[in-house]
Design a protein around this motif. Sequence first.
Motif, PDB file in Angstrom:
ATOM      1  N   ILE A 200       0.835  -1.198   0.000  1.00  0.00           N
ATOM      2  CA  ILE A 200       0.000   0.000   0.000  1.00  0.00           C
ATOM      3  C   ILE A 200       0.874   1.253   0.000  1.00  0.00           C
ATOM      4  N   CYS A 201       1.911   1.239   0.802  1.00  0.00           N
ATOM      5  CA  CYS A 201       2.786   2.412   0.926  1.00  0.00           C
ATOM      6  C   CYS A 201       3.645   2.621  -0.315  1.00  0.00           C
ATOM      7  N   ARG A 202       4.226   1.553  -0.798  1.00  0.00           N
ATOM      8  CA  ARG A 202       5.216   1.663  -1.870  1.00  0.00           C
ATOM      9  C   ARG A 202       4.607   1.582  -3.258  1.00  0.00           C
ATOM     10  N   GLY A 203       3.457   0.923  -3.383  1.00  0.00           N
ATOM     11  CA  GLY A 203       2.840   0.789  -4.685  1.00  0.00           C
ATOM     12  C   GLY A 203       3.527  -0.199  -5.589  1.00  0.00           C
ATOM     13  N   ARG A 204       4.303  -1.137  -5.007  1.00  0.00           N
ATOM     14  CA  ARG A 204       5.025  -2.143  -5.780  1.00  0.00           C
ATOM     15  C   ARG A 204       4.556  -3.534  -5.408  1.00  0.00           C
ATOM     16  N   ARG A 205       4.587  -4.440  -6.374  1.00  0.00           N
ATOM     17  CA  ARG A 205       4.224  -5.826  -6.103  1.00  0.00           C
ATOM     18  C   ARG A 205       5.293  -6.493  -5.250  1.00  0.00           C
ATOM     19  N   PRO A 206       4.897  -7.462  -4.404  1.00  0.00           N
ATOM     20  CA  PRO A 206       5.884  -8.182  -3.582  1.00  0.00           C
ATOM     21  C   PRO A 206       6.531  -9.319  -4.359  1.00  0.00           C
ATOM     22  N   ARG A 207       7.648  -9.035  -5.003  1.00  0.00           N
ATOM     23  CA  ARG A 207       8.333 -10.022  -5.824  1.00  0.00           C
ATOM     24  C   ARG A 207       9.747 -10.260  -5.315  1.00  0.00           C
ATOM     25  N   ASN A 208      10.113 -11.523  -5.189  1.00  0.00           N
ATOM     26  CA  ASN A 208      11.487 -11.922  -4.847  1.00  0.00           C
ATOM     27  C   ASN A 208      12.001 -11.297  -3.547  1.00  0.00           C
ATOM     28  N   GLY A 209      11.112 -10.905  -2.672  1.00  0.00           N
ATOM     29  CA  GLY A 209      11.530 -10.317  -1.409  1.00  0.00           C
ATOM     30  C   GLY A 209      12.019  -8.895  -1.518  1.00  0.00           C
ATOM     31  N   ALA A 210      11.965  -8.312  -2.724  1.00  0.00           N
ATOM     32  CA  ALA A 210      12.531  -6.978  -2.932  1.00  0.00           C
ATOM     33  C   ALA A 210      11.781  -5.911  -2.161  1.00  0.00           C
ATOM     34  N   LEU A 211      10.469  -6.062  -2.035  1.00  0.00           N
ATOM     35  CA  LEU A 211       9.667  -5.044  -1.350  1.00  0.00           C
ATOM     36  C   LEU A 211      10.132  -4.869   0.089  1.00  0.00           C
ATOM     37  N   VAL A 212      10.299  -5.975   0.797  1.00  0.00           N
ATOM     38  CA  VAL A 212      10.752  -5.902   2.188  1.00  0.00           C
ATOM     39  C   VAL A 212      12.177  -5.367   2.262  1.00  0.00           C
ATOM     40  N   ARG A 213      13.042  -5.803   1.366  1.00  0.00           N
ATOM     41  CA  ARG A 213      14.448  -5.388   1.424  1.00  0.00           C
ATOM     42  C   ARG A 213      14.613  -3.888   1.238  1.00  0.00           C
ATOM     43  N   VAL A 214      13.891  -3.334   0.282  1.00  0.00           N
ATOM     44  CA  VAL A 214      13.993  -1.888   0.040  1.00  0.00           C
ATOM     45  C   VAL A 214      13.564  -1.110   1.278  1.00  0.00           C
ATOM     46  N   VAL A 215      12.394  -1.455   1.811  1.00  0.00           N
ATOM     47  CA  VAL A 215      11.871  -0.714   2.958  1.00  0.00           C
ATOM     48  C   VAL A 215      12.775  -0.898   4.173  1.00  0.00           C
ATOM     49  N   TRP A 216      13.297  -2.117   4.371  1.00  0.00           N
ATOM     50  CA  TRP A 216      14.166  -2.371   5.525  1.00  0.00           C
ATOM     51  C   TRP A 216      15.459  -1.563   5.416  1.00  0.00           C
ATOM     52  N   GLN A 217      16.055  -1.491   4.240  1.00  0.00           N
ATOM     53  CA  GLN A 217      17.283  -0.717   4.073  1.00  0.00           C
ATOM     54  C   GLN A 217      17.034   0.759   4.341  1.00  0.00           C
ATOM     55  N   LEU A 218      15.915   1.278   3.861  1.00  0.00           N
ATOM     56  CA  LEU A 218      15.595   2.683   4.116  1.00  0.00           C
ATOM     57  C   LEU A 218      15.290   2.918   5.591  1.00  0.00           C
ATOM     58  N   TYR A 219      14.668   1.941   6.234  1.00  0.00           N
ATOM     59  CA  TYR A 219      14.396   2.048   7.677  1.00  0.00           C
ATOM     60  C   TYR A 219      15.709   2.122   8.456  1.00  0.00           C
ATOM     61  N   LEU A 220      16.649   1.245   8.125  1.00  0.00           N
ATOM     62  CA  LEU A 220      17.944   1.255   8.818  1.00  0.00           C
ATOM     63  C   LEU A 220      18.678   2.569   8.591  1.00  0.00           C
ATOM     64  N   GLY A 221      18.459   3.187   7.434  1.00  0.00           N
ATOM     65  CA  GLY A 221      19.101   4.459   7.128  1.00  0.00           C
ATOM     66  C   GLY A 221      18.383   5.661   7.717  1.00  0.00           C
ATOM     67  N   GLY A 222      17.259   5.411   8.407  1.00  0.00           N
ATOM     68  CA  GLY A 222      16.513   6.507   9.015  1.00  0.00           C
ATOM     69  C   GLY A 222      15.707   7.329   8.030  1.00  0.00           C
ATOM     70  N   ILE A 223      15.477   6.777   6.839  1.00  0.00           N
ATOM     71  CA  ILE A 223      14.754   7.527   5.808  1.00  0.00           C
ATOM     72  C   ILE A 223      13.640   6.656   5.224  1.00  0.00           C
ATOM     73  N   VAL A 224      12.947   5.925   6.072  1.00  0.00           N
ATOM     74  CA  VAL A 224      11.956   4.963   5.584  1.00  0.00           C
ATOM     75  C   VAL A 224      10.845   5.634   4.784  1.00  0.00           C
ATOM     76  N   VAL A 225      10.546   6.909   5.065  1.00  0.00           N
ATOM     77  CA  VAL A 225       9.473   7.601   4.351  1.00  0.00           C
ATOM     78  C   VAL A 225       9.789   7.719   2.857  1.00  0.00           C
ATOM     79  N   GLU A 226      11.052   7.621   2.492  1.00  0.00           N
ATOM     80  CA  GLU A 226      11.419   7.698   1.082  1.00  0.00           C
ATOM     81  C   GLU A 226      10.949   6.481   0.299  1.00  0.00           C
ATOM     82  N   ALA A 227      10.424   5.476   0.986  1.00  0.00           N
ATOM     83  CA  ALA A 227       9.854   4.315   0.299  1.00  0.00           C
ATOM     84  C   ALA A 227       8.481   4.614  -0.286  1.00  0.00           C
ATOM     85  N   ALA A 228       7.936   5.780  -0.033  1.00  0.00           N
ATOM     86  CA  ALA A 228       6.580   6.120  -0.463  1.00  0.00           C
ATOM     87  C   ALA A 228       6.418   6.019  -1.974  1.00  0.00           C
ATOM     88  N   ASP A 229       5.258   5.577  -2.389  1.00  0.00           N
ATOM     89  CA  ASP A 229       4.886   5.492  -3.803  1.00  0.00           C
ATOM     90  C   ASP A 229       5.067   6.857  -4.468  1.00  0.00           C
TER      91      ASP A 229
END
Length: 220
Positions: free
Chosen positions: A117-146
């Motif tokens: 819902i947030c990112r607007g991307r399909r959950p394929r190959n685990g990429a959706l979680v990986r992108v958001v998790w990396q941005l979360y660790l970087g303190g910029i998780v909001v940049e995952a927004a669609d």
Amino acid sequence: MPNGSLESHLHGEKPTLSWHVRYKIAIGLESALQYLHEGEEQCVLHRDIKSDNVLLDLDFTTKLCDFGVSKLVDRGERTQTTMVVGTPGYLAPEYMQVQRARKETDMYCFGIVALEICRGRRPRNGALVRVVWQLYLGGIVVEAADARLENFDANEMRCLLTVGLWCTNPNHSERPTAEQVLNVLQNESPLPDLPPDMYPPPLPPLEIDTVGSEVVDGSR
């Protein structure tokens, strides 16, 4: 339903949804899940929660559908051995390994839908979680927004992205209940601080291209 499915708005032919509507849908879906898990004498495990099974009425109120593979579980039972059913991309890893359905496997599915819902991307190959998790660790998780969202509430975006990660914790015993998630989404409980080692290293390398889509091993 007059407004079709959530999937058709995120990935199909229907107009994209505003952030206000998306957040309302997430709360509605989690409310339905809380009722299934806690609302009656027996717990209902849906087992196939995904954006295509989230229907929207005239007012974009959430209707969870397709109970063809759902299971009833007595209150005293936490799991039920079963063949693996559901949709790739939404299935909890432990469910595929040990073939035991539990509330936590439904919560994992919700977590994936929340990130979708947030990112607007399909959950394929685990990429959706990986992108958001990396941005979360970087303190910029909001940049995952669609990128299609013209404007959104940054606090709500941060909240739903964090909740999505919380629900996809690889350790199923550390995932929240539906009630806990609802309390956070409705600002009745504080946002959790996720441990930086929640996903054991190393994660496969992942790149984000200039239009915000995920690239994993050279493929989208």
